[in-house]
Design a protein around this motif. Sequence first.
Motif, PDB file in Angstrom:
ATOM      1  N   GLU A 122       0.803  -1.141   0.073  1.00 30.82           N
ATOM      2  CA  GLU A 122       0.110  -0.036   0.265  1.00 30.82           C
ATOM      3  C   GLU A 122       1.186   1.176  -0.011  1.00 30.82           C
ATOM      4  OE1 GLU A 122      -1.940   3.358   0.624  1.00 30.82           O
ATOM      5  OE2 GLU A 122      -0.816   2.651   2.200  1.00 30.82           O
ATOM      6  N   GLY A 123       0.397   2.107  -0.723  1.00 30.07           N
ATOM      7  CA  GLY A 123       1.218   3.380  -0.604  1.00 30.07           C
ATOM      8  C   GLY A 123       0.437   4.648  -1.163  1.00 30.07           C
ATOM      9  N   ASP A 124       1.265   5.774  -1.317  1.00 29.99           N
ATOM     10  CA  ASP A 124       0.265   6.957  -1.685  1.00 29.99           C
ATOM     11  C   ASP A 124      -0.023   7.241  -3.019  1.00 29.99           C
ATOM     12  OD1 ASP A 124       1.001   7.722   1.006  1.00 29.99           O
ATOM     13  OD2 ASP A 124       2.942   8.767   0.504  1.00 29.99           O
ATOM     14  N   SER A 126      -3.027   7.103  -4.133  1.00 29.70           N
ATOM     15  CA  SER A 126      -4.295   6.118  -4.671  1.00 29.70           C
ATOM     16  C   SER A 126      -5.310   6.725  -5.291  1.00 29.70           C
ATOM     17  CB  SER A 126      -4.651   5.129  -3.559  1.00 29.70           C
ATOM     18  OG  SER A 126      -3.656   4.367  -2.924  1.00 29.70           O
ATOM     19  N   ASN A 137      -6.014   5.288   4.760  1.00 22.84           N
ATOM     20  CA  ASN A 137      -5.243   4.766   3.581  1.00 22.84           C
ATOM     21  C   ASN A 137      -6.144   3.746   2.726  1.00 22.84           C
ATOM     22  OD1 ASN A 137      -4.588   2.658   5.169  1.00 22.84           O
ATOM     23  ND2 ASN A 137      -2.405   2.592   4.573  1.00 22.84           N
TER      24      ASN A 137
HETATM   25 MG    MG Z   1      -2.901   3.773  -1.014  1.00 23.78          MG
END
Ligand code: MG
Length: 332
Positions: A122-124, A126, A137
Amino acid sequence: EPASLPPPMKFNGTKLVNNAQHPWKPLKPGDIRGPCPGLNTLASHGYLPRNGIASPSQIIGAVQEGYNMDPSFATFVTYLGHISNGNQVTDLLSIGGKSHGTGPDPSSPAPVSGLSTHSTFEGDASLTRGDAFFGDNHSFNGTLFNEFIDFSNKFGGGKYNLTVAGELRYHRIQQSIATNPNFSFVAPRYNTAYTESVFLINFFVDGRHYDGQLDLEVARGFFQDMRMPHDFHRAPKPIGGDGFELVEAARPIQPGRNVRGVNSYTPDPTSPKLTEFCKVYENFVNKTVLTFYPKPTGALRKALKINLGRLYDALNKVNGPGCTQLFPYGNY
Ligand code: MG
Ligand code: HEM
């Protein structure tokens, strides 16, 4: 010991997948969902356990059956998620946050905290979920989905397509640069972000009229309600991240991060570029895996070897042979 991988499907064309054996059901108390609309929807239709805790082999089987994801591609993505966020010994992964349901934690520093764990997979930036910096998130974000609709109207004539994917991906990155002081966009997030932008086109468009144009109500169903549309048919052939290079090419950005608060985006030349899959794999093994599991022993070590072997085998099939296999826990 990790369960064996599912055999290839006998039939790999389109077919009705929102069917009587897989009815959508609302969440029960305790059911877990997370940042991935694809897996959330499979759980809500019973292709995965409805509680949101699954084994890698269940996930690899379900994404093939439900969406016709290419088996090697599915294996690679699933083991990226499972090795970083799942329990290697019990062979269980939460598709959302941390859960007792995956069994006793290892003594290693590995958090075993599910797919919602920030900055492993998971990351920024999205499309429909906020950055971890802003607090959530993993949940559907209606404000972001409204932007998704606006962009689809403006650039796609009311549908989400490759043109919209290029514009919206760039827009979300610019937004994070301008508002998230911790914004990070390096491997593997850099690579998954472009790939996920085409998943909507490759997997959420009905296999009977597979024209690369995603209807916005259908999109809302998957993202918000975790629900396939009535009569939904899966993709007509096995497929993975096809088209992802075009999303990047529309408005290229180097991997990088904000280094001194907002608006300080600085490229990181050590991060793998979009198609440097061998480097994504090396980076993952040498950084994530060895940090989480510096000195595993016993059943944990054995499971890690098996799972890293499956990740590498899948990489070779997706990418073609040529990456060097890494053996952080001894030769197999
Ligand atoms: Mg994300
Ligand atoms: C996002 C995992 C398969 C569609 C994500 C994210 C994770 C994830 C961790 C969050 C990344 C982020 O946005 O920060 C997985 C795993 C899979 C899988 C382990 C195993 C094969 C699929 C499939 C589909 C799909 C089959 C489509 C049918 C998406 C989409 C996003 C996403 C569209 C982006 C959501 C957004 O940007 O708002 N996935 N996924 N995934 N996934 Fe999956």
